[in-house]
Motif scaffolding. Structure first.
Motif, PDB file in Angstrom:
ATOM      1  N   TYR A 267       8.703   3.529  -7.128  1.00 12.15           N
ATOM      2  CA  TYR A 267       7.674   4.369  -7.702  1.00 12.15           C
ATOM      3  C   TYR A 267       7.902   5.608  -7.771  1.00 12.15           C
ATOM      4  N   ARG A 268       7.338   6.371  -8.782  1.00 12.87           N
ATOM      5  CA  ARG A 268       7.238   7.857  -8.845  1.00 12.87           C
ATOM      6  C   ARG A 268       6.024   8.291  -8.967  1.00 12.87           C
ATOM      7  N   LEU A 269       5.866   9.284  -7.782  1.00 15.66           N
ATOM      8  CA  LEU A 269       4.783   9.935  -7.544  1.00 15.66           C
ATOM      9  C   LEU A 269       4.845  11.428  -8.087  1.00 15.66           C
ATOM     10  N   SER A 270       3.730  11.853  -8.772  1.00 13.87           N
ATOM     11  CA  SER A 270       3.853  13.336  -9.460  1.00 13.87           C
ATOM     12  C   SER A 270       2.551  13.779  -8.941  1.00 13.87           C
ATOM     13  N   VAL A 271       2.522  14.970  -8.239  1.00  7.61           N
ATOM     14  CA  VAL A 271       1.368  15.759  -7.815  1.00  7.61           C
ATOM     15  C   VAL A 271       1.542  17.273  -8.142  1.00  7.61           C
ATOM     16  N   GLY A 272       1.012  17.536  -9.363  1.00 15.20           N
ATOM     17  CA  GLY A 272       1.179  18.999  -9.872  1.00 15.20           C
ATOM     18  C   GLY A 272       2.422  18.793 -10.273  1.00 15.20           C
ATOM     19  N   ASP A 273       3.146  20.048  -9.798  1.00 17.40           N
ATOM     20  CA  ASP A 273       4.740  20.180 -10.437  1.00 17.40           C
ATOM     21  C   ASP A 273       5.586  19.645  -9.705  1.00 17.40           C
TER      22      ASP A 273
ATOM     23  N   THR B 242       1.012  -1.276  -0.041  1.00 16.69           N
ATOM     24  CA  THR B 242       0.064   0.108   0.194  1.00 16.69           C
ATOM     25  C   THR B 242       0.990   1.389   0.081  1.00 16.69           C
ATOM     26  N   ILE B 243       0.539   2.192  -0.915  1.00 16.23           N
ATOM     27  CA  ILE B 243       1.201   3.324  -0.986  1.00 16.23           C
ATOM     28  C   ILE B 243       0.345   4.535  -0.784  1.00 16.23           C
ATOM     29  N   VAL B 244       0.626   5.482   0.311  1.00 20.48           N
ATOM     30  CA  VAL B 244      -0.236   6.372   0.855  1.00 20.48           C
ATOM     31  C   VAL B 244       0.419   7.976   0.084  1.00 20.48           C
ATOM     32  N   TYR B 245      -0.454   8.594  -0.695  1.00 21.84           N
ATOM     33  CA  TYR B 245       0.001   9.917  -1.029  1.00 21.84           C
ATOM     34  C   TYR B 245      -1.129  10.884  -0.753  1.00 21.84           C
TER      35      TYR B 245
ATOM     36  N   ALA C 204      -5.063  18.468  -8.609  1.00 18.48           N
ATOM     37  CA  ALA C 204      -3.991  18.483  -9.319  1.00 18.48           C
ATOM     38  C   ALA C 204      -3.885  17.331  -9.926  1.00 18.48           C
ATOM     39  N   ASP C 205      -3.310  17.107 -11.167  1.00 18.96           N
ATOM     40  CA  ASP C 205      -3.032  15.938 -11.778  1.00 18.96           C
ATOM     41  C   ASP C 205      -2.265  15.054 -11.145  1.00 18.96           C
ATOM     42  N   VAL C 206      -2.322  13.910 -10.953  1.00 19.97           N
ATOM     43  CA  VAL C 206      -1.648  12.951 -10.132  1.00 19.97           C
ATOM     44  C   VAL C 206      -1.081  11.890 -10.870  1.00 19.97           C
ATOM     45  N   GLN C 207       0.079  11.342 -10.983  1.00 16.34           N
ATOM     46  CA  GLN C 207       0.565  10.382 -11.746  1.00 16.34           C
ATOM     47  C   GLN C 207       1.245   9.116 -10.447  1.00 16.34           C
ATOM     48  N   LEU C 208       0.972   8.073 -10.611  1.00  6.20           N
ATOM     49  CA  LEU C 208       1.719   6.996  -9.730  1.00  6.20           C
ATOM     50  C   LEU C 208       1.959   5.935 -10.314  1.00  6.20           C
ATOM     51  N   ILE C 209       3.319   5.802 -10.911  1.00  6.25           N
ATOM     52  CA  ILE C 209       3.984   4.749 -11.505  1.00  6.25           C
ATOM     53  C   ILE C 209       4.934   3.942 -10.991  1.00  6.25           C
ATOM     54  N   ILE C 210       4.827   2.725 -11.159  1.00  2.70           N
ATOM     55  CA  ILE C 210       5.972   1.506 -10.689  1.00  2.70           C
ATOM     56  C   ILE C 210       6.926   1.149 -11.575  1.00  2.70           C
ATOM     57  N   TYR C 211       8.203   1.237 -11.632  1.00  2.00           N
ATOM     58  CA  TYR C 211       9.228   0.971 -12.353  1.00  2.00           C
ATOM     59  C   TYR C 211      10.137   0.089 -11.864  1.00  2.00           C
TER      60      TYR C 211
ATOM     61  N   GLY D  56      -6.620  15.890  -0.280  1.00  2.00           N
ATOM     62  CA  GLY D  56      -6.711  14.821   0.861  1.00  2.00           C
ATOM     63  C   GLY D  56      -5.819  13.716   0.701  1.00  2.00           C
ATOM     64  N   ARG D  57      -5.906  12.567   1.623  1.00  2.00           N
ATOM     65  CA  ARG D  57      -4.906  11.485   1.540  1.00  2.00           C
ATOM     66  C   ARG D  57      -5.424  10.340   0.884  1.00  2.00           C
ATOM     67  N   PHE D  58      -4.640   9.630  -0.051  1.00  2.00           N
ATOM     68  CA  PHE D  58      -5.390   8.690  -0.873  1.00  2.00           C
ATOM     69  C   PHE D  58      -4.298   7.374  -0.615  1.00  2.00           C
ATOM     70  N   PRO D  59      -4.849   6.115  -0.427  1.00  2.00           N
ATOM     71  CA  PRO D  59      -4.196   5.021  -0.197  1.00  2.00           C
ATOM     72  C   PRO D  59      -4.381   4.172  -1.529  1.00  2.00           C
ATOM     73  N   VAL D  60      -3.224   3.676  -2.056  1.00  2.44           N
ATOM     74  CA  VAL D  60      -3.361   2.746  -3.471  1.00  2.44           C
ATOM     75  C   VAL D  60      -2.673   1.641  -3.133  1.00  2.44           C
ATOM     76  N   VAL D  61      -3.285   0.586  -3.512  1.00  2.00           N
ATOM     77  CA  VAL D  61      -2.716  -1.014  -3.284  1.00  2.00           C
ATOM     78  C   VAL D  61      -2.415  -1.293  -4.526  1.00  2.00           C
ATOM     79  N   TRP D  62      -0.993  -1.768  -4.561  1.00  2.00           N
ATOM     80  CA  TRP D  62      -0.558  -2.473  -5.619  1.00  2.00           C
ATOM     81  C   TRP D  62      -0.338  -4.100  -5.386  1.00  2.00           C
ATOM     82  N   ASN D  63      -1.050  -4.804  -6.012  1.00  2.00           N
ATOM     83  CA  ASN D  63      -1.081  -6.232  -5.783  1.00  2.00           C
ATOM     84  C   ASN D  63       0.088  -7.225  -6.318  1.00  2.00           C
ATOM     85  N   GLY D  64       0.950  -6.271  -7.011  1.00  3.68           N
ATOM     86  CA  GLY D  64       2.001  -7.165  -7.465  1.00  3.68           C
ATOM     87  C   GLY D  64       2.032  -7.712  -8.955  1.00  3.68           C
ATOM     88  N   VAL D  65       1.106  -7.109  -9.590  1.00  2.00           N
ATOM     89  CA  VAL D  65       0.681  -7.385 -10.843  1.00  2.00           C
ATOM     90  C   VAL D  65       1.213  -6.014 -11.844  1.00  2.00           C
TER      91      VAL D  65
END
Length: 80
Positions: free
Chosen positions: A63-69, A2-5, A15-22, A40-49
């Protein structure tokens, strides 16, 4: 995994949000978020796929998280 941003209150219009796993080679594995979010706060679950629905190997990913600029990158360990 779980990643919380957070989108700060100062971005009250959202804001435009991108959360990408590399992987460690810099290849994109999975896009978890690519959308506009309001404060707000947002949890995101990555299930390994990956984006194709295939299970990825146990290991270290970035993981790269972009929120706005603002952009940040952090390591995440996937354990099965």
């Amino acid at each position: 995994t779980t990643i919380v941003y957070e989108v700060p209150q100062s971005l009250y219009e959202g804001a435009d949000v991108q959360l990408i796993i590399y992987d460690l080679l810099g290849q994109r594995v999975r896009t978890l978020v690519n959308d506009k979010r309001f404060p707000g706060r947002f949890p995101v679950v990555w299930n390994g796929v990956d984006d194709d629905g295939k299970t990825v190997a146990t290991g270290v990913y970035i993981y790269r998280l972009s929120v706005g600029d603002r952009t940040q990158a952090k390591r995440v360990v996937l354990l099965k």
